[in-house]
Write a protein that holds these residues in place. Structure first.
Motif, PDB file in Angstrom:
ATOM      1  N   VAL A   1     -44.861  22.484  47.447  1.00 40.42           N
ATOM      2  CA  VAL A   1     -45.500  22.518  48.363  1.00 40.42           C
ATOM      3  C   VAL A   1     -45.210  22.785  49.848  1.00 40.42           C
ATOM      4  CG1 VAL A   1     -47.534  21.315  49.689  1.00 40.42           C
ATOM      5  CG2 VAL A   1     -47.334  20.728  47.346  1.00 40.42           C
ATOM      6  N   THR A   2     -45.329  23.908  50.458  1.00 36.63           N
ATOM      7  CA  THR A   2     -44.849  24.241  51.584  1.00 36.63           C
ATOM      8  C   THR A   2     -45.204  22.930  52.973  1.00 36.63           C
ATOM      9  OG1 THR A   2     -44.800  26.420  50.986  1.00 36.63           O
ATOM     10  CG2 THR A   2     -44.646  26.096  53.539  1.00 36.63           C
ATOM     11  N   VAL A   3     -44.090  22.658  53.399  1.00 36.17           N
ATOM     12  CA  VAL A   3     -44.357  21.802  54.553  1.00 36.17           C
ATOM     13  C   VAL A   3     -43.826  22.234  55.703  1.00 36.17           C
ATOM     14  CG1 VAL A   3     -44.349  19.766  53.045  1.00 36.17           C
ATOM     15  CG2 VAL A   3     -42.191  20.508  53.888  1.00 36.17           C
ATOM     16  N   PRO A   4     -44.188  21.551  57.042  1.00 31.99           N
ATOM     17  CA  PRO A   4     -43.659  21.970  58.338  1.00 31.99           C
ATOM     18  C   PRO A   4     -42.274  21.185  58.652  1.00 31.99           C
ATOM     19  CG  PRO A   4     -45.602  20.429  58.780  1.00 31.99           C
ATOM     20  CD  PRO A   4     -45.599  20.968  56.996  1.00 31.99           C
ATOM     21  N   HIS A   5     -41.339  21.921  58.418  1.00 32.44           N
ATOM     22  CA  HIS A   5     -39.885  21.357  58.763  1.00 32.44           C
ATOM     23  C   HIS A   5     -38.887  22.351  58.936  1.00 32.44           C
ATOM     24  CE1 HIS A   5     -36.901  18.016  58.523  1.00 32.44           C
ATOM     25  NE2 HIS A   5     -36.456  18.398  57.536  1.00 32.44           N
ATOM     26  N   ASP A   6     -38.057  21.988  59.891  1.00 33.07           N
ATOM     27  CA  ASP A   6     -37.178  22.711  60.393  1.00 33.07           C
ATOM     28  C   ASP A   6     -35.838  23.401  59.407  1.00 33.07           C
ATOM     29  OD1 ASP A   6     -35.865  20.518  60.371  1.00 33.07           O
ATOM     30  OD2 ASP A   6     -35.334  20.825  62.539  1.00 33.07           O
ATOM     31  N   ALA A   7     -36.256  24.074  58.345  1.00 34.23           N
ATOM     32  CA  ALA A   7     -35.380  24.475  57.375  1.00 34.23           C
ATOM     33  C   ALA A   7     -35.928  25.948  56.739  1.00 34.23           C
ATOM     34  CB  ALA A   7     -35.474  23.459  56.125  1.00 34.23           C
ATOM     35  N   ARG A   8     -35.123  26.625  56.144  1.00 34.30           N
ATOM     36  CA  ARG A   8     -35.516  27.931  55.741  1.00 34.30           C
ATOM     37  C   ARG A   8     -36.635  28.236  54.668  1.00 34.30           C
ATOM     38  NH1 ARG A   8     -30.617  31.736  56.288  1.00 34.30           N
ATOM     39  NH2 ARG A   8     -31.855  33.120  54.795  1.00 34.30           N
ATOM     40  N   GLU A   9     -36.949  27.457  53.856  1.00 30.20           N
ATOM     41  CA  GLU A   9     -38.141  27.513  53.017  1.00 30.20           C
ATOM     42  C   GLU A   9     -38.281  26.177  52.248  1.00 30.20           C
ATOM     43  OE1 GLU A   9     -39.975  30.639  49.688  1.00 30.20           O
ATOM     44  OE2 GLU A   9     -37.685  30.549  50.012  1.00 30.20           O
ATOM     45  N   PRO A  10     -38.718  25.190  52.966  1.00 34.21           N
ATOM     46  CA  PRO A  10     -38.668  23.777  52.700  1.00 34.21           C
ATOM     47  C   PRO A  10     -39.905  23.568  51.677  1.00 34.21           C
ATOM     48  CG  PRO A  10     -39.538  23.838  54.732  1.00 34.21           C
ATOM     49  CD  PRO A  10     -39.112  25.354  54.782  1.00 34.21           C
ATOM     50  N   VAL A  11     -40.015  22.508  50.744  1.00 28.61           N
ATOM     51  CA  VAL A  11     -41.021  22.320  50.133  1.00 28.61           C
ATOM     52  C   VAL A  11     -40.822  20.988  49.822  1.00 28.61           C
ATOM     53  CG1 VAL A  11     -41.480  24.450  48.668  1.00 28.61           C
ATOM     54  CG2 VAL A  11     -39.846  22.806  47.900  1.00 28.61           C
ATOM     55  N   GLN A  12     -42.077  20.290  49.346  1.00 32.27           N
ATOM     56  CA  GLN A  12     -41.917  18.879  48.960  1.00 32.27           C
ATOM     57  C   GLN A  12     -42.685  19.044  47.585  1.00 32.27           C
ATOM     58  OE1 GLN A  12     -40.579  15.851  50.324  1.00 32.27           O
ATOM     59  NE2 GLN A  12     -39.353  17.629  51.495  1.00 32.27           N
ATOM     60  N   PHE A  13     -42.607  17.804  46.836  1.00 37.88           N
ATOM     61  CA  PHE A  13     -43.372  18.021  45.478  1.00 37.88           C
ATOM     62  C   PHE A  13     -44.169  17.005  44.905  1.00 37.88           C
ATOM     63  CE2 PHE A  13     -38.863  19.698  45.253  1.00 37.88           C
ATOM     64  CZ  PHE A  13     -38.949  20.808  44.847  1.00 37.88           C
ATOM     65  N   ARG A  14     -45.343  17.474  44.088  1.00 41.79           N
ATOM     66  CA  ARG A  14     -46.181  16.570  43.546  1.00 41.79           C
ATOM     67  C   ARG A  14     -45.997  16.874  42.115  1.00 41.79           C
ATOM     68  NH1 ARG A  14     -52.521  17.872  44.267  1.00 41.79           N
ATOM     69  NH2 ARG A  14     -51.929  19.639  42.802  1.00 41.79           N
ATOM     70  N   LEU A  15     -45.732  15.862  41.287  1.00 43.90           N
ATOM     71  CA  LEU A  15     -45.566  15.779  39.973  1.00 43.90           C
ATOM     72  C   LEU A  15     -46.806  15.006  39.174  1.00 43.90           C
ATOM     73  CD1 LEU A  15     -42.902  15.491  41.622  1.00 43.90           C
ATOM     74  CD2 LEU A  15     -41.727  15.233  39.276  1.00 43.90           C
ATOM     75  N   ALA A  16     -46.829  15.653  37.910  1.00 47.67           N
ATOM     76  CA  ALA A  16     -48.046  15.352  37.276  1.00 47.67           C
ATOM     77  C   ALA A  16     -47.718  15.260  35.505  1.00 47.67           C
ATOM     78  CB  ALA A  16     -49.505  15.990  37.454  1.00 47.67           C
ATOM     79  N   ALA A  17     -47.955  14.007  34.966  1.00 46.43           N
ATOM     80  CA  ALA A  17     -47.653  13.849  33.696  1.00 46.43           C
ATOM     81  C   ALA A  17     -48.728  12.775  33.093  1.00 46.43           C
ATOM     82  CB  ALA A  17     -46.327  13.707  33.288  1.00 46.43           C
ATOM     83  N   ALA A  18     -49.025  13.016  32.004  1.00 46.49           N
ATOM     84  CA  ALA A  18     -49.874  11.716  31.358  1.00 46.49           C
ATOM     85  C   ALA A  18     -50.920  11.397  32.110  1.00 46.49           C
ATOM     86  CB  ALA A  18     -48.825  10.642  30.746  1.00 46.49           C
ATOM     87  N   GLY A  19     -51.861  12.325  32.691  1.00 48.82           N
ATOM     88  CA  GLY A  19     -52.613  11.973  33.491  1.00 48.82           C
ATOM     89  C   GLY A  19     -52.197  11.140  34.919  1.00 48.82           C
ATOM     90  N   ARG A  20     -51.146  11.177  35.299  1.00 49.34           N
ATOM     91  CA  ARG A  20     -50.851  10.474  36.470  1.00 49.34           C
ATOM     92  C   ARG A  20     -50.211  11.371  37.475  1.00 49.34           C
ATOM     93  NH1 ARG A  20     -54.175   7.892  35.357  1.00 49.34           N
ATOM     94  NH2 ARG A  20     -54.288   5.654  34.238  1.00 49.34           N
ATOM     95  N   ARG A  21     -50.281  11.141  38.833  1.00 48.35           N
ATOM     96  CA  ARG A  21     -49.768  12.031  39.782  1.00 48.35           C
ATOM     97  C   ARG A  21     -48.917  11.423  40.769  1.00 48.35           C
ATOM     98  NH1 ARG A  21     -55.604  14.746  40.716  1.00 48.35           N
ATOM     99  NH2 ARG A  21     -56.063  12.416  40.157  1.00 48.35           N
ATOM    100  N   LEU A  22     -47.735  11.901  41.031  1.00 47.31           N
ATOM    101  CA  LEU A  22     -46.700  11.244  42.056  1.00 47.31           C
ATOM    102  C   LEU A  22     -46.452  12.177  43.181  1.00 47.31           C
ATOM    103  CD1 LEU A  22     -44.443   9.336  42.856  1.00 47.31           C
ATOM    104  CD2 LEU A  22     -42.890  10.437  41.388  1.00 47.31           C
ATOM    105  N   GLY A  23     -46.775  11.691  44.427  1.00 47.86           N
ATOM    106  CA  GLY A  23     -46.262  12.615  45.620  1.00 47.86           C
ATOM    107  C   GLY A  23     -45.055  12.404  45.892  1.00 47.86           C
TER     108      GLY A  23
END
Length: 202
Positions: A62-84
């Motif tokens: 996921v694109t986020v507003p941060h002072d880097a060249r192409e920063p992302v953060q992550f959302r992970l999903a497995a076994a019906g559960r989601r971690l941000g």
């Protein structure tokens, strides 16, 4: 390894670990073009907003507003559960709110207390950077983001990326506990020098 961006506190060990143990590295082209990682033998490009999977885990960068060249953060999903994973962003944009709504657990940046940042030892230029729209979340911004995401489904909330000089665990908790009606059992603070024990969600 999932790499969010090229700042030193996020990539310092990536290259050596990847080379020594042949660990695959997933990162955006912009992060790679910073030239700060050195040789990475098993490199995989990722595209913001384009889902990919690693060993059965679905990953949304996921694109986020941060002072880097192409920063992302992550959302992970497995076994019906989601971690941000939200550790570096200057402000909680609507795009971020939409992308991280519905998580079962969240690692959330609580970087600084505004008063401590204003009165702390950083030079004015660094204070502006940290507290600006492309820097890091203040405790109050993290609380605002949690309200927008909704708390009913969140089983675990980990306060992360606390500044050594501009925050304290009790201040981060003080900002978030009122959202949980005083019940802090879902909250954990990740110390920069100690990491975090395993956390379970059902």
């Amino acid at each position: 390894m999932l790499v969010t961006h090229e700042h030193g506190d996020h990539i310092r060990g990536v290259g050596p670990l990847a080379r020594r143990h042949k660990v695959p590295v997933y990162l955006t082209p912009g992060t790679w073009l910073s030239g700060k990682l050195g040789e990475v033998p098993h490199r995989h490009w990722i595209t913001p907003q384009a889902r990919f999977a690693v060993k059965g885990i679905e990953i949304d960068p996921v694109t986020v507003p941060h002072d880097a060249r192409e920063p992302v953060q992550f959302r992970l999903a497995a076994a019906g559960r989601r971690l941000g994973l939200l550790t570096d962003l200057g402000h909680p944009s609507e795009h971020v709110v939409e992308a991280f709504r519905g998580c079962d657990a969240l690692v959330l940046e609580c970087n600084h207390d505004v008063h401590l940042l204003e009165t702390g030892p950083y030079p004015p230029s660094l204070k502006r950077r940290v507290g600006g729209q492309w820097g890091h979340l203040a405790n109050a911004q993290s609380a605002w983001l949690l309200r927008r995401l909704g708390l009913d489904g969140l089983q675990r909330i980990v306060c992360s990326h606390l500044s050594e000089h501009n925050n304290r665990p009790e201040l981060a908790l003080e900002a978030l506990v009122p959202l949980l009606d005083g019940d802090d059992s879902r909250l954990t603070v990740a110390a920069q020098d100690q990491g975090l024990d395993w956390q379970a969600i059902t």
